[in-house]
Design an enzyme around this catalytic site. Structure first.
Site, PDB file in Angstrom:
ATOM      1  N   CYS A   1      -4.221  -3.455   3.649  1.00  0.00           N
ATOM      2  CA  CYS A   1      -4.188  -3.172   5.010  1.00  0.00           C
ATOM      3  C   CYS A   1      -5.282  -3.512   5.963  1.00  0.00           C
ATOM      4  O   CYS A   1      -5.285  -4.638   6.151  1.00  0.00           O
ATOM      5  CB  CYS A   1      -3.451  -1.679   4.970  1.00  0.00           C
ATOM      6  SG  CYS A   1      -2.515  -1.341   6.568  1.00  0.00           S
TER       7      CYS A   1
ATOM      8  N   GLU B   1       0.813  -1.330  -0.133  1.00  0.00           N
ATOM      9  CA  GLU B   1       0.152  -0.101  -0.210  1.00  0.00           C
ATOM     10  C   GLU B   1       0.995   1.405  -0.108  1.00  0.00           C
ATOM     11  O   GLU B   1       1.985   1.325   0.387  1.00  0.00           O
ATOM     12  CB  GLU B   1      -0.777   0.036   1.326  1.00  0.00           C
ATOM     13  CG  GLU B   1      -1.709   1.325   1.616  1.00  0.00           C
ATOM     14  CD  GLU B   1      -2.443   1.210   2.897  1.00  0.00           C
ATOM     15  OE1 GLU B   1      -3.117   1.889   2.974  1.00  0.00           O
ATOM     16  OE2 GLU B   1      -1.804   0.480   3.937  1.00  0.00           O
TER      17      GLU B   1
ATOM     18  N   LYS C   1      -9.627   0.684  -1.734  1.00  0.00           N
ATOM     19  CA  LYS C   1      -9.874   0.032  -0.139  1.00  0.00           C
ATOM     20  C   LYS C   1     -11.118   0.417   0.377  1.00  0.00           C
ATOM     21  O   LYS C   1     -11.467   1.569   0.563  1.00  0.00           O
ATOM     22  CB  LYS C   1      -8.555   0.821   0.511  1.00  0.00           C
ATOM     23  CG  LYS C   1      -8.484   0.393   1.853  1.00  0.00           C
ATOM     24  CD  LYS C   1      -7.302   1.241   2.772  1.00  0.00           C
ATOM     25  CE  LYS C   1      -7.048   0.700   3.982  1.00  0.00           C
ATOM     26  NZ  LYS C   1      -5.911   1.286   4.629  1.00  0.00           N
TER      27      LYS C   1
END
Length: 274
Positions: free
Chosen positions: A148, A40, A112
């Protein structure tokens, strides 16, 4: 399937980051990998004027990834940012995206879903959330894309597995702090077990171990702890890196995915969709 982990330490300078990506991709391609996965925020490290920097560098980043993929004949997966459309000019935001670029120039983007509003950090203040799970086929294998903080939400991985994903990507810029490395290792292993899939989790290198970052960097921010890893569908650690920047090439035995589904049919046994 031969894959590569590109554990880098990204900076606020896009050109420096592209050089790191290109160098790692070249090494991976020479070792026979068909895909290399970066963390990321590989485009730009968190912090500073992220919206303005992303707006200025978006085109260079996308063209740079395409050039790297074509030059080295390897699919590149890397985290970056795109300015939010119709953003509030008083509080401009970006989307946190994971971009997949093939040597032929095809691009797939995952935005995300779960934003890191935890441990005193508020990602949602400058980042707009995504809403759709995304899978992509790489060399005939279906990959699920996650970023993440997503790794703390097992239902997303179950959804991706049900959509056919055999390999889960977790691209991260994992914040340091007490117990955070242990959580990273535990969560990535758990997601492999409860999705009957391989997990390839690639984090930013720990900034204290990188020539590109100051040793004074606040490690509690989302910069990385390293320890990128590959976990089998049975929860076995296939490979794990250390703190420092590195490229690791790993062969995945994809027959283990079906074996796991047969012997440990978690999703088939699930009740009420959980």
């Amino acid at each position: 399937m031969r894959v590569a982990l590109g554990q880098i330490s990204s900076t606020k300078d896009l050109e420096t980051n592209l050089k790191q990506v290109s160098s790692a991709a070249e090494r991976a391609a020479q070792a026979g990998a068909v895909v290399i996965i970066f963390p990321e925020a590989a485009m730009l490290a968190f912090g500073g004027r992220l919206h303005d920097d992303a707006a200025a560098g978006k085109r260079r980043w996308e063209e740079g990834l395409a050039r790297v993929a074509a030059q080295h004949e390897i699919t590149v997966v890397a985290g970056g940012f795109t300015p939010e459309e119709n953003t509030d000019p008083q509080a401009p935001r970006v989307t946190n995206e994971l971009r997949v670029v093939t040597p032929e120039g095809q691009q797939t983007v995952y935005t995300k879903i779960h934003l890191y509003d935890a441990f005193g950090f508020q990602e949602s203040e400058g980042v707009a959330e995504g809403s759709e799970p995304v899978t992509v086929e790489i060399a005939g294998v279906t990959f699920g894309l996650t970023t993440c903080y997503d790794v703390r939400f097992p239902k997303l991985y179950a959804e991706l597995s049900r959509a056919g994903a055999q390999v889960m990507v977790v691209a991260a810029s994992w914040a340091g702090g007490e117990g955070k490395l242990a959580q990273w290792q535990l969560l990535t292993s758990a997601r492999a077990l409860d999705s009957n899939s391989f997990v390839i989790a690639v984090d930013q290198a720990d900034p204290r171990a990188s020539e590109f970052q100051s040793p004074d960097t606040d490690i509690t921010g989302p910069y990385g702890v390293g320890f990128s890893r590959v976990v089998s569908p049975f929860g076995v650690t296939v490979a794990e890196l250390g703190m420092e920047p590195a490229v690791e090439v790993v062969d995945l035995d994809l027959s283990l995915v079906e074996k796991a589904k047969e012997s440990l049919p978690i999703l088939k046994n699930a009740k009420l969709g959980y």
